[in-house]
Write a protein that holds these residues in place. Structure first.
Motif, PDB file in Angstrom:
ATOM      1  N   ASN A 186     -37.132   0.702 -10.808  1.00  0.00           N
ATOM      2  CA  ASN A 186     -38.556   1.003 -10.687  1.00  0.00           C
ATOM      3  C   ASN A 186     -38.763   2.339  -9.958  1.00  0.00           C
ATOM      4  O   ASN A 186     -38.362   2.498  -8.807  1.00  0.00           O
ATOM      5  N   HIS A 187     -39.403   3.285 -10.644  1.00  0.00           N
ATOM      6  CA  HIS A 187     -39.584   4.614 -10.053  1.00  0.00           C
ATOM      7  C   HIS A 187     -40.815   4.693  -9.159  1.00  0.00           C
ATOM      8  O   HIS A 187     -41.292   5.764  -8.833  1.00  0.00           O
ATOM      9  N   GLN A 188     -41.326   3.550  -8.802  1.00  0.00           N
ATOM     10  CA  GLN A 188     -42.455   3.442  -7.896  1.00  0.00           C
ATOM     11  C   GLN A 188     -41.869   2.949  -6.583  1.00  0.00           C
ATOM     12  O   GLN A 188     -41.476   1.805  -6.457  1.00  0.00           O
ATOM     13  N   VAL A 189     -41.744   3.857  -5.619  1.00  0.00           N
ATOM     14  CA  VAL A 189     -40.904   3.585  -4.454  1.00  0.00           C
ATOM     15  C   VAL A 189     -41.715   3.066  -3.269  1.00  0.00           C
ATOM     16  O   VAL A 189     -41.173   2.759  -2.212  1.00  0.00           O
ATOM     17  N   ALA A 190     -43.049   2.979  -3.415  1.00  0.00           N
ATOM     18  CA  ALA A 190     -43.890   2.728  -2.242  1.00  0.00           C
ATOM     19  C   ALA A 190     -44.379   1.287  -2.106  1.00  0.00           C
ATOM     20  O   ALA A 190     -44.921   0.928  -1.074  1.00  0.00           O
ATOM     21  N   ASP A 191     -44.164   0.453  -3.120  1.00  0.00           N
ATOM     22  CA  ASP A 191     -44.849  -0.849  -3.083  1.00  0.00           C
ATOM     23  C   ASP A 191     -44.219  -1.860  -2.130  1.00  0.00           C
ATOM     24  O   ASP A 191     -44.668  -2.992  -2.024  1.00  0.00           O
ATOM     25  N   LYS A 192     -43.150  -1.451  -1.432  1.00  0.00           N
ATOM     26  CA  LYS A 192     -42.604  -2.330  -0.403  1.00  0.00           C
ATOM     27  C   LYS A 192     -42.661  -1.660   0.980  1.00  0.00           C
ATOM     28  O   LYS A 192     -42.169  -2.203   1.951  1.00  0.00           O
ATOM     29  N   ALA A 193     -43.267  -0.457   1.042  1.00  0.00           N
ATOM     30  CA  ALA A 193     -43.235   0.299   2.295  1.00  0.00           C
ATOM     31  C   ALA A 193     -44.231  -0.289   3.297  1.00  0.00           C
ATOM     32  O   ALA A 193     -45.433  -0.157   3.123  1.00  0.00           O
ATOM     33  N   VAL A 194     -43.740  -0.919   4.347  1.00  0.00           N
ATOM     34  CA  VAL A 194     -44.594  -1.558   5.346  1.00  0.00           C
ATOM     35  C   VAL A 194     -44.806  -0.624   6.542  1.00  0.00           C
ATOM     36  O   VAL A 194     -45.926  -0.173   6.812  1.00  0.00           O
ATOM     37  N   TRP A 195     -43.716  -0.287   7.235  1.00  0.00           N
ATOM     38  CA  TRP A 195     -43.847   0.587   8.409  1.00  0.00           C
ATOM     39  C   TRP A 195     -43.891   2.061   8.011  1.00  0.00           C
ATOM     40  O   TRP A 195     -44.041   2.937   8.852  1.00  0.00           O
ATOM     41  N   LYS A 196     -43.661   2.298   6.744  1.00  0.00           N
ATOM     42  CA  LYS A 196     -43.775   3.648   6.172  1.00  0.00           C
ATOM     43  C   LYS A 196     -42.953   4.682   6.935  1.00  0.00           C
ATOM     44  O   LYS A 196     -41.873   4.403   7.408  1.00  0.00           O
ATOM     45  N   PHE A 197     -43.479   5.904   7.081  1.00  0.00           N
ATOM     46  CA  PHE A 197     -42.719   6.998   7.692  1.00  0.00           C
ATOM     47  C   PHE A 197     -42.385   6.672   9.150  1.00  0.00           C
ATOM     48  O   PHE A 197     -41.387   7.117   9.687  1.00  0.00           O
ATOM     49  N   GLY A 198     -43.284   5.918   9.795  1.00  0.00           N
ATOM     50  CA  GLY A 198     -43.027   5.505  11.178  1.00  0.00           C
ATOM     51  C   GLY A 198     -43.704   6.364  12.231  1.00  0.00           C
ATOM     52  O   GLY A 198     -43.480   6.166  13.419  1.00  0.00           O
ATOM     53  N   ILE A 199     -44.551   7.319  11.822  1.00  0.00           N
ATOM     54  CA  ILE A 199     -45.165   8.177  12.841  1.00  0.00           C
ATOM     55  C   ILE A 199     -46.500   7.637  13.332  1.00  0.00           C
ATOM     56  O   ILE A 199     -47.136   8.229  14.185  1.00  0.00           O
ATOM     57  N   ARG A 200     -46.973   6.526  12.773  1.00  0.00           N
ATOM     58  CA  ARG A 200     -48.121   5.860  13.388  1.00  0.00           C
ATOM     59  C   ARG A 200     -47.918   4.352  13.307  1.00  0.00           C
ATOM     60  O   ARG A 200     -47.199   3.862  12.435  1.00  0.00           O
ATOM     61  N   GLU A 201     -48.586   3.653  14.216  1.00  0.00           N
ATOM     62  CA  GLU A 201     -48.415   2.211  14.225  1.00  0.00           C
ATOM     63  C   GLU A 201     -49.236   1.598  13.094  1.00  0.00           C
ATOM     64  O   GLU A 201     -50.317   2.082  12.769  1.00  0.00           O
TER      65      GLU A 201
END
Lengths: 439, 265
Positions: free
Chosen positions: A247-262
């Motif tokens: 799956n070339h959609q890489v964001a649909d499991k990103a919870v904490w993401k980049f990590g630079i904000r809570e």
């Protein structure tokens, strides 16, 4: 009069423009397009917006065989690569003009849309990623060029950013040209050119984890032609989890993401994302293992943010007491912010835009930037990839840095005596002047 | 066949095998190879390797077994012994990643030219097409101020040659011209720091300046040379920014407090 003025400015700037190799007509892209002009190198990273075809050397229309006839001598490497690609080995070969066009005066670099002509499913997945916001492969170029420090800094310097952020504009970041091998893109090393370095040591974290160790030991022998699906690989790699089933959609499991904000890991959206992770982990682990893992990650993140907020408060207190030196009035203005020019203010934390304030700031602000952007993110990435020891190492560094910032704050508070105007110190100098004058 | 002939035969065979497996030192290699590969030896003699006392065996190994050329071509030949820092930079670039993943599929029996290997190893660019003056081809560093110098112009042209095996001439030209600027901008940051430190001496600031020059500016150069974005950026420019602002912060305090003792760690 205005025209004469413009001519004068252009005439004065000409030596710099010539030195920088800039085309005075070329315009930037994105939100701040009017404020910057691209460096010539930018066209290769964002060809969709900035490519200007080669018109000096060769004229004419060329079909595949004619292209190969010249290019096997001119650029033999890419022809050899293409010959080993599926594009070449398929029944009806995909020849050069299919991606580059046939008019040598109007050649283009293929972007995702070009590749999507034949690979529509992958393109649609990548496009869908945009709905999830940053961070995102599909939005990476916007993220780069819309950043304030990008508009502010010399364009040859920030050309460094675009090589990675070009993942939005070209597919060959992962499927390197001209073989475009899916098997190559499945290997974790395909990601590490960009997913490495202080704010995202994903490479270090993965290779330190049990998953990564297993890959290191036997990954060479695995059959990488297999899809990224359950049962095909003894251990997961970057793409196995983040691009499950290709799956070339890489964001649909990103919870904490980049990590630079809570973030709130318990939000409705994030609970759905967590379910998706559980399904992925359950390919190999019992469901409760995944749950336990996320609990630990959330606890680690919550603890880190408590620590970061405490230091943010400490810095904001120093700011209210006028103890940040140089003050915002004494340093070059925060990049391209008219409000900041009227009411200069030191930027602290994510929501004030400190991500673009890593230069021209006081040492203690930079200390916090490094705590937040480097050590904190290292601790996060270690934990998220199952490299607990690495995470602990970064937590130790965080502890040391917090202590240093506290001591420094204490020292600043203890300082006595009249302060001198530091404007001349911070507004002058080879680099500072150059950046103030031309960007 | 009498005993003496047999003994002579054995003796000859043993000596031959011994000589073949012995440590072949540069001097010994040159006896034959100066005649066979004169240009190559002359180039090596000019090289930094020769100046540092590194002979043929340093890269080719000491076994004269028909695989000597092949042995010096992969990344490991340079990186496993001497060039570890350069390796870590190259390994993160796309070139390095492809070279690693291709592994044994890379055919190092072929000469280092014409894109014969899918991704370049160290030697492909720095010792392109039998070049043995490591530094004459791809130059690790070109000071921008000196680009008008005729010999450097020749070198500017020379460094583009290996890249053009795969990349278009215009791309290569643009890459290097932007790369030179990226390094020059790094030097601007260093010069800014130097000017300040010349005016206001400070031991701690001096140490930061040394780090700027020896580590972070060098990272920018490695990043540009190896197309490794991490070294250009995270280990390069923002790191230089951090150094510069820390130097300015220290000097700012000296200015504010006159001759008061500095106690910032």
């Amino acid at each position: 009069m205005r025209i004469a003025g413009t001519l004068l400015v252009v005439a004065l700037l000409w030596p710099w423009l010539a030195w920088a190799g800039l085309d005075p007509d070329a315009k930037g892209v994105g939100e701040n397009a009017d404020l910057w002009r691209p460096d010539p190198m930018h066209e290769y990273w964002d060809p969709g917006n900035l490519h200007r075809p080669e018109t000096e050397r060769v004229k004419g229309l060329f079909q595949g065989e004619a292209c190969l006839e010249c290019h096997r001598v001119v650029t033999p490497g890419i022809v050899k690569e293409w010959r080993t690609s599926r594009h070449a080995l398929t029944k009806e070969p995909v020849l050069c003009p299919a991606c580059h066009g046939e008019d040598h005066q109007k050649l283009s670099f293929p972007g995702p849309q070009t590749c999507g002509n034949c690979h529509p499913k992958r393109l649609a997945q990548m496009e869908e990623e945009k709905h999830y916001g940053f961070p995102s492969h599909a939005l990476a170029m916007e993220r780069a060029v819309d950043s304030k420090h990008f508009a502010d800094k010399p364009k040859a310097e920030v050309a460094a950013c675009l090589q990675c952020h070009s993942v939005a504009s070209k597919c060959d970041s992962c499927h390197t040209r001209h073989r475009f091998d899916a098997a190559e893109a499945r290997r974790p090393e395909a990601c590490i050119t960009c997913h490495s370095g202080p704010p995202h040591p994903d490479d270090e974290a993965f290779f330190a984890s049990a998953h990564g160790q297993l890959y290191r030991q036997e990954g060479k022998r695995w059959d990488w032609s297999k899809p990224l699906a359950k049962g095909n690989y003894p251990a997961p790699t970057c793409a196995y989890c983040h691009m499950k089933d290709g799956n070339h959609q890489v964001a649909d499991k990103a919870v904490w993401k980049f990590g630079i904000r809570e973030i709130n890991p318990q939000s409705a959206e994030n609970l759905i994302k967590r379910k998706r992770w559980q399904v992925t982990c359950a390919d190999c682990h019992p469901p409760e293992v995944g749950m336990e893992f996320f609990k630990k990650l959330d606890a680690e993140r919550t603890q880190s943010w408590r620590q970061l907020y405490a230091v943010e408060r400490l810095l904001k207190n120093l700011r209210s007491d006028g103890l940040l030196s140089p003050s915002a009035k004494e340093r070059p203005p925060y990049p391209i912010d008219w409000l900041a020019k009227l009411f200069p203010k030191e930027r602290i934390g994510f929501y004030e835009g400190q991500a673009s304030a890593f230069y021209n700031v006081s040492a203690i602000e930079r200390d916090y930037f490094e705590l937040w952007y480097f050590f904190n993110l290292g601790a996060y990435k270690g934990m998220a990839h199952g490299a607990k020891e690495l995470s602990e190492q970064f937590h130790e560094r965080m502890g040391v840095q917090v202590e240093a910032i506290r001591n420094e704050a204490e020292r600043l508070r203890g300082q006595t005596g009249a302060k001198k105007d530091l404007k001349p110190l911070w507004m002058e100098g080879d680099y500072t002047k150059f950046n103030l004058d031309y960007n | 066949m009498n005993g003496e002939t047999l003994f002579r035969g054995w003796f000859f065979l043993v000596v031959t095998l011994w000589a073949g497996s012995a440590q072949v030192m540069a001097g010994t290699c040159l006896e034959c190879h100066r005649e066979r590969d004169g240009a190559l030896v002359t180039a090596w003699e000019k090289s930094r390797h020769a100046q540092a006392g590194l002979g043929c065996e340093a890269c080719h190994g000491a076994e004269h077994d028909g695989a000597m050329a092949r042995r010096a071509r992969p990344v490991e030949a340079c990186a496993s012994t001497c060039h570890a820092r350069e390796r870590s930079s190259h390994m993160l670039s796309k070139h390095g990643v492809i070279a690693l993943l291709e592994g044994e599929r890379l055919d190092f029996s072929l000469p280092l030219k014409d894109g014969n290997q899918r991704a370049p190893s160290c030697a492909y660019c720095h010792l392109h097409d039998t070049e043995h003056d490591a530094g004459a081809g791809i130059l690790p560093l070109i000071p921008l101020a000196a680009v008008s110098n005729a010999s450097l112009t020749v070198r500017t042209e020379a460094r583009a040659v290996p890249c053009r095996d795969c990349h278009s001439p215009r791309f290569v030209e643009t890459w290097f011209s932007t790369g030179d600027k990226m390094v020059e901008i790094g030097r601007m940051k260093v010069r800014e720091a130097e000017t300040l430190i010349a005016r206001h001496e400070d031991v701690e600031a001096g140490k930061i300046l040394a780090r700027m020059k020896d580590v972070h500016l060098s990272n920018v150069r490695l990043g540009v040379g190896h197309a490794s974005p991490d070294d250009q950026w995270w280990h390069g420019h923002p790191a230089l920014d951090g150094d510069l602002l820390r130097i300015k912060s220290r000097i700012g305090e000296i200015l504010s407090q006159g001759s008061q003792t500095m106690n910032r760690p």
